[in-house]
Design an enzyme around this catalytic site. Sequence first.
Site, PDB file in Angstrom:
ATOM      1  CD  GLU A 279      -2.814 -30.221  59.168  1.00 56.08           C
ATOM      2  OE1 GLU A 279      -3.823 -30.151  58.435  1.00 56.08           O
ATOM      3  OE2 GLU A 279      -2.680 -31.086  60.045  1.00 56.08           O
ATOM      4  CG  ASP A 361       1.634 -38.705  58.542  1.00 55.98           C
ATOM      5  OD1 ASP A 361       1.391 -37.525  58.838  1.00 55.98           O
ATOM      6  OD2 ASP A 361       1.223 -39.670  59.216  1.00 55.98           O
TER       7      ASP A 361
END
Length: 425
Positions: A279, A361
Amino acid sequence: MLKKGFWIGVGLFILYAVGIWWYLFYASPQEIPNAIRGSVADPNTFMTNQEIELSYEYSRLKHFFFFIITPFEWILYAVIIIFPLSKTFKQWANEITKFKFFQVMIYVFAFSFTLFVTMLPLKWFSYQISISYGVSVTPFSVWMRDNITSFLLNYIMLVAIALWLNWIMNRSPNKWWIYSWFLSIPFTFSVIFIQPVLIDPLYNDFSTLQNKELESEILSLAQEANIPAEHVYEVKMSAKTNSLNAYVNGIGPNTRIVLWDTTLAKLNKGSILFIMAHEMAHYVYKHVLLGVSLSILFSFIGFWIVGKIVKGIKERFEESLHINGNNLLVLPIVLMIFSILIFISSPISNYVSREMERAADSYAIELTEDKDAAISAFQQLTTSGLSEVQPPTLVYWFRYRHPSMLERIGKLSYMSEEKSFTNQK
């Protein structure tokens, strides 16, 4: 002519609904590629047979409602525009008061309340599906409260939009769309700025993270990412759902790092840190600003298209739609066109979002250096939300703002195998 076109549209909607059902439940069986079978990306390795079956049923039902609800809303707009409820709402407003401001408020309330009440049964069925499959645990009273809150927020926004359209269309009949686009830019940024501190707390209870040791580790990651955060916030979602989530939102001093309490309860520390690093990557790569910038760019195209279509409708159907000299009645037309454009363009926006998620990611893996924790996190996210690891192609284009779990776990699995092979050498 308009009413005939409406009934043709209803017939096409029914055919569309049947086609979507056939596509989801008969033409798109859940199949795992042979290359993935037996790997950590194969749901058979981390989900029970019952969970896999439930995820298939639940996901397809939710997908079906997604593809049905938005076009059904277009039909409601058409009913309000063509039959014409919109004119009736305006007449009510004129009879109740002579003040223009209050006429707008009354008209918008009648219009938005009609949409709200008509759409509520479909939303209720979708809610019941989530309850029956154990993904949602939201009490009906809380679900209804959240819907009413959303209605009131949307009502306030629609009143502002209606007042603006009514004013700007009178003063600039041909260029109203570009002035509206200019106004939408500061509005978009203001919503992003105030959402974490004013809007989100209307729906859920927030508090600073109770686990101070974990908060310290998360803030250390935030410091590496230059995120101006002094606290990590915990939101109580266990009273509503069994799903997991975390996010970083806001701009500048209003940036918030947030963890759902379900995530804290179900994931180990390594997986939580991976999710938070993911995040935070959105902040590091300025994905929020990039997303807003692209949204502003595409909204310019959208406003231009809406301006052209509204002009054509007014020229051809002004009398039959009773909108001659009454710009307030253009509001449902504008909203309907924007809804159609957003739906049609969603594969493009979803593609951009998936690219951002892939970058996040990769950043999180590099920062935490814990692929096992990442794999575990994705497996838990899949199981808790009864998600499909590999959705049908149409669903992937129109619904998935993240890569599929098959992609995400498969990539990590490949990286782990590659690392193992390198170590053996």
